[in-house]
Design a protein around this motif. Structure first.
Motif, short mmCIF file in Angstrom:
data_model
loop_
_atom_site.label_atom_id
_atom_site.label_comp_id
_atom_site.label_asym_id
_atom_site.label_seq_id
_atom_site.Cartn_x
_atom_site.Cartn_y
_atom_site.Cartn_z
N ALA A 652 15.84 60.78 44.28
CA ALA A 652 16.83 59.89 43.68
C ALA A 652 17.79 60.64 42.77
O ALA A 652 18.64 60.03 42.11
CB ALA A 652 16.13 58.79 42.89
N ASP A 678 17.79 52.50 39.96
CA ASP A 678 17.09 51.24 39.72
C ASP A 678 16.21 50.97 40.93
O ASP A 678 16.62 50.30 41.89
CB ASP A 678 18.10 50.10 39.50
CG ASP A 678 17.42 48.78 39.14
OD1 ASP A 678 16.17 48.75 39.10
OD2 ASP A 678 18.13 47.80 38.91
N GLN A 679 14.99 51.51 40.91
CA GLN A 679 14.11 51.36 42.05
C GLN A 679 12.67 51.75 41.68
O GLN A 679 12.44 52.34 40.63
CB GLN A 679 14.59 52.23 43.22
CG GLN A 679 14.61 53.72 42.93
CD GLN A 679 15.31 54.51 44.01
OE1 GLN A 679 16.45 54.91 43.83
NE2 GLN A 679 14.63 54.73 45.12
N TYR A 680 11.77 51.39 42.53
CA TYR A 680 10.38 51.83 42.39
C TYR A 680 10.29 53.23 42.98
O TYR A 680 10.68 53.45 44.13
CB TYR A 680 9.43 50.87 43.10
CG TYR A 680 9.22 49.57 42.37
CD1 TYR A 680 8.16 49.44 41.47
CD2 TYR A 680 10.07 48.49 42.56
CE1 TYR A 680 7.96 48.25 40.79
CE2 TYR A 680 9.88 47.30 41.88
CZ TYR A 680 8.82 47.19 41.00
OH TYR A 680 8.63 46.02 40.32
N LYS A 711 8.54 51.30 38.55
CA LYS A 711 9.94 50.86 38.49
C LYS A 711 10.67 51.66 37.41
O LYS A 711 10.29 51.66 36.24
CB LYS A 711 10.03 49.37 38.18
CG LYS A 711 11.46 48.85 38.24
CD LYS A 711 11.53 47.34 38.14
CE LYS A 711 12.97 46.85 38.28
NZ LYS A 711 13.07 45.39 38.25
N GLN A 713 14.51 52.40 35.76
CA GLN A 713 15.92 52.06 35.58
C GLN A 713 16.53 53.07 34.61
O GLN A 713 16.11 53.15 33.46
CB GLN A 713 16.08 50.65 35.00
CG GLN A 713 15.75 49.52 35.95
CD GLN A 713 16.01 48.16 35.32
OE1 GLN A 713 15.99 48.00 34.10
NE2 GLN A 713 16.24 47.15 36.16
#
Length: 906
Positions: A652, A678-680, A711, A713
């Motif tokens: 990411a 913004d993700q797991y 999670k 963010q």
């Protein structure tokens, strides 16, 4: 219905739980977890009153200690100068240590003034030396040559005949320095070798510290150098925590008086007979091998004649050593590992694609700090089990007076990600309160001084660093890969003499290497790693499939050998032995040759035998004893096949570093990308609970998880800690998921100028937010300081779980109060804060104190020719090392530009 008493008890219990959790979540914050700063004493013109006042200010700003660096002085204050190491100077040192101690601060001290080490005690005999070689070609019978010079010592005189004869002529030199010899026959080339002097003197020396630079390869020279300190200190400790040595900048020092003897002792051949190798400009293999041997001996001398005995000297004074190895002609990993605190350095600024991060090409140096270079210091510490890794941070980050706190954040984060956990600011200059604004300043500093307009907001940065370092000083590093650094490939070069491994030359000695490519690719893929040298590898042992490099260091899962040409037999033997003990070793390619000159044919044969003894199967895997050696052209594929997991969160774009503290694992995670995350995301650490810890605010909460991960963010420019621990009943972290219509604070603002100068503009009402330099009042053009913006607004009644204040564009930092309550310092991108706990339905008051840069005021002073920079030595230069002059600068935008909005999250 609950009674008031019951409610009170419940509230107190919840308060206790919250306080208890906070104590358990964040590690203890001490003077050592706080950032420290280099502290220049200009001319040593210090006094007790101003020392005390300065230290109090530094403590309040969040510094945990100072590193005293005596330097040249300001013109006009000569009568206040104190000679370095004089009784009066030692009294000032004692006063500083005692005063700092009362404030809970520590004191470090450079073992010298300016740089490099040197001073009046360094006579020419002990000064930095260089080789001087003169060739006298085509000498015939009856020729006489004059050799001697006053500042040179003849050490070798060798004749080379056309028929291959080599003759030592030293016994043919008379007492007047003439070669008196009637050549019997033929034509000869004669090479005279002299021990010369670089004549370099201490740069930026303080009064009493002037003199020649030290010969760092000479044990007697170091003893003479340190004797002056022993005399001044009367052989007793003065409470200094650490003695410090700056980066090696002894230019042209490639020799020492007894080098011939030291070389023969280690390499078992006479360097005098090979001296023309240092004169010739050809690139033969033989010359490359001779120079490799020469450079290896230099590395051994600076390690054993300087770094180690200097550290032992510091220990005699109940102190520790702190050293910058970069720039030296030695093995950086060995030199860093030989001290208590290895220190790296950031010089210049890095490009980060964070939206809104100011980066003006005219205000930066053409030097990008490389995180791989920073890892040489942290690797040495990790491999040896040393707990602290320091960094001289922010040197020449931007042009003077144009550095914002927001520009500092990603730069220091890059240090943390490289393993640094003990940051030193570069820096603060001591300045008496009687000296007019801007006070005394050092020419290469970012000027973290009380006169800087961002000083009131500096605790935002220092508190952030303190929280991060409280975690990064906890436990031990958690790195799975150990990567061998093949320095003999660097040393095996026929060009030049000494090779100084400098920060500014990494494009020559580091970037082109296979080692560098592996490090960059593996880190990008999500692997954690450290570097190891030949010497440090010799101490490693394998047990239970892991590689231990010291009794107190964290073990490693895999030893990686990047592609290299030269490898000592001893290193290859050690690699094989580790595999037999149970280690997994991965080799990108097999070494091709052995370094050095003597017995090279025999050693090549032994190298081939050793490689042939490794029973590689068709799949490239050789099972050996309890372990294995894997030939791995594709290193990442080989790691995956061996079940060595990477941290996939790097997919990411996130960066991380990991620490292990007992059963807990800490991740420090940073978003330096231009996009929000913004993700797991999966993490390798297993835990009952993951806790998010915000180092900006100190807030924390239980992270949300699912079967794919945790999670996360993070906005561009944000960072947080993730703690993997056992199950807790901690409150949940508030994620910002669903937003509703933002509330724009777009009505008129009142602006009042408070601290700053040179003039204080009148208060103004602003229908819309613009840079205050565009206001009709021309006093705002030169004003540097703080302006306070105020407004009232109506908050509709909602069921939002959180409200986020976004200040938009800020020049350059802000402190926010809402309804009279401190909502925090917003000093970095994104300029956002969670403010729900400060708001109330209906009318609310917001107060925003904004600080701009020093630049506009300095511009005014130079335009008006108001003197403010009058120093000896280099005086005060700009980022390009030419005379500083701000009169032609453009006005820097200042104040709150906005738009300012509050976004509810449901």
């Amino acid at each position: 219905m609950k009674t008031v008493k019951t409610l009170l008890v419940t509230a107190l219990y919840l308060l206790f739980i919250i306080t208890s959790d906070a104590q358990k979540i964040w590690p203890e914050q001490t003077s050592q977890t706080k950032p420290w700063t280099r502290w220049w004493w200009m001319g040593n013109a210090v006094n007790e009153k101003d020392l005390s006042a300065s230290l109090a200010k530094y403590s309040q700003a969040g510094f945990g200690g100072v590193e005293i660096a005596p330097i040249y002085g300001a013109i006009g204050y000569e009568k206040q100068y104190i000679d370095y190491l004089s009784p009066a100077w030692v009294r000032m040192l004692d006063y500083t240590v005692a005063t700092a101690g009362k404030l809970g601060m520590g004191v470090d001290l450079t073992t010298g003034t300016g740089w490099p080490f040197g001073g009046p005690q360094v006579t020419p005999e002990y000064a930095a030396s260089k080789m001087i070689i003169r060739r006298y070609p085509s000498l015939k019978t009856g020729d006489t040559i004059k050799l001697a010079k006053d500042d040179e010592t003849l050490q070798s005189l060798t004749g080379y005949a056309a028929d291959g004869r080599i003759v030592d002529f030293m016994d043919k030199v008379d007492e007047n320095g003439f070669l008196q010899w009637r050549i019997e026959s033929g034509v000869w080339d004669v090479y005279a070798f002299f021990n010369g002097k670089t004549k370099q003197k201490v740069k930026r020396a303080a009064p009493g510290g002037e003199g020649f630079s030290l010969d760092h390869f000479s044990a007697p020279a170091l003893k003479v150098y340190l004797h002056r300190f022993d005399t001044a200190f009367h052989q007793r400790s003065h409470g200094v925590r650490a003695y410090y040595n700056d980066s090696y900048e002894v230019y042209g020092a490639d020799w020492t008086a007894d080098f011939f003897e030291q070389f023969y002792k280690r390499k078992h051949y006479d360097l005098q007979s090979e001296i023309r190798s240092f004169y010739r400009k050809d690139s033969s293999e033989t010359i490359a091998r001779i120079k490799s041997d020469y450079r290896e001996v230099m590395a051994d001398l600076i390690l054993n004649n300087f770094t180690r005995p200097w550290t032992q000297w510091a220990h005699q004074y109940k102190a520790i050593s702190k050293n910058q190895a970069h720039g030296s002609p030695g093995n950086l990993l060995d030199l860093y590992a030989a001290v208590d605190i290895p220190e790296c350095e950031t010089y210049g600024s890095t490009y980060f694609p964070i939206p809104g991060l100011r980066r003006d090409s005219a205000d930066i140096r053409n030097v990008d700090p490389d995180p791989v270079m920073l890892k040489f210091a942290s690797s040495a510490a990790h491999v040896n089990g040393h707990p602290l890794v320091s960094s001289e941070t922010f040197t020449w980050l931007t042009e003077h007076f144009k550095t914002s706190l927001s520009q500092c954040k990603p730069e220091v984060e890059q240090c943390f990600l490289a393993g640094v956990n003990h940051v030193f600011f570069h820096g603060v200059t001591y300045s008496p309160e009687a000296v007019k604004w801007p006070g005394w300043l050092f020419y290469a500093s970012t000027n973290f001084v009380p006169s800087n307009s961002f000083w009131p907001h500096l605790p935002g940065l220092t508190n952030y660093i303190t929280r991060v370092q409280s975690v990064l000083q906890t436990g031990k590093p958690d790195n799975e890969l150990l990567i061998y650094w093949p320095i003999y490939d660097i040393w095996n070069n026929p060009k030049g003499n000494e090779i100084t491994l400098k920060v500014h030359d990494i494009d020559q000695w580091l970037h082109p290497s296979a080692f560098y490519g592996q490090v960059v690719n593996l880190q990008k893929a999500g692997y954690s790693l450290d570097f190891i040298s030949d010497n440090l590898l010799n101490n490693a042992v394998a047990k239970d499939g892991l590689i231990s490099t010291s009794d107190v260091a964290s073990p490693y899962k895999v030893l990686i050998i990047p592609a290299s040409t030269m490898m000592p037999l001893g290193t290859l033997q050690k690699i094989i032995a580790l595999a037999q003990q149970g280690a997994t070793v991965m080799m990108e390619a097999l070494p091709e040759d052995v370094p050095g000159l003597i017995d090279v044919k025999e050693r090549r044969i032994e190298l081939k035998k050793l490689l042939a003894s490794v029973p590689f199967a068709d799949n490239g895997i050789a099972k050996m004893g309890k372990g294995q050696i894997i030939l791995a052209p594709d290193m990442q594929q080989a790691l995956e096949q061996q079940g060595i997991r990477r941290e996939a969160l790097t997919d990411a774009g996130l960066k991380f570093i990991r620490r292990k503290a007992g059963a807990d694992t800490y991740y420090y995670i940073v978003n330096h990308t231009p996009k929000a995350v913004d993700q797991y995301l999966p993490v390798n650490a297993s835990a009952g609970t993951f806790i998010i810890m915000d180092p900006q605010t100190g807030d924390y909460g239980k992270a949300a998880t699912n079967n794919t991960g945790v999670k996360i963010q993070l906005q561009p420019g944000e960072a947080f800690m993730l703690k993997a621990t056992k199950d807790t009943t901690l409150q949940a972290w508030t994620y910002l998921d669903k937003s509703s219509a933002p509330i724009a604070l777009d009505s008129s603002w009142t602006l009042q100028f408070t601290e700053g100068g040179p003039f204080k503009p009148a208060p103004v009402t602003m229908p819309s937010l613009v840079s205050w330099t565009t206001l009709p009042d021309t006093m705002t053009h030169s004003f540097s300081g703080t302006g306070v913006y105020q407004q009232s607004f109506i908050l509709p009644a909602t069921n939002a779980k959180e409200y986020v204040l976004d200040l938009g564009e800020v020049h350059e930092s802000a402190h926010v109060w809402i309804n009279g309550k401190d909502a925090g310092i917003l000093w970095s991108i994104p300029f956002k804060a969670r403010i729900g706990k400060f708001l109330k339905p209906g009318k609310n008051e917001i107060r925003i104190e904004v600080a701009n840069l020093m630049a506009n005021r300095i511009k005014y002073m130079d335009e008006q020719k108001i003197p403010w920079r009058r120093y000896h030595e280099i005086n005060f230069v700009n980022i390009n090392y030419t005379d500083f002059d701000a009169s032609g600068w453009k006005l820097q935008p200042s104040g709150l530009i906005g738009p300012v909005v509050i976004t509810p999250y449901m």
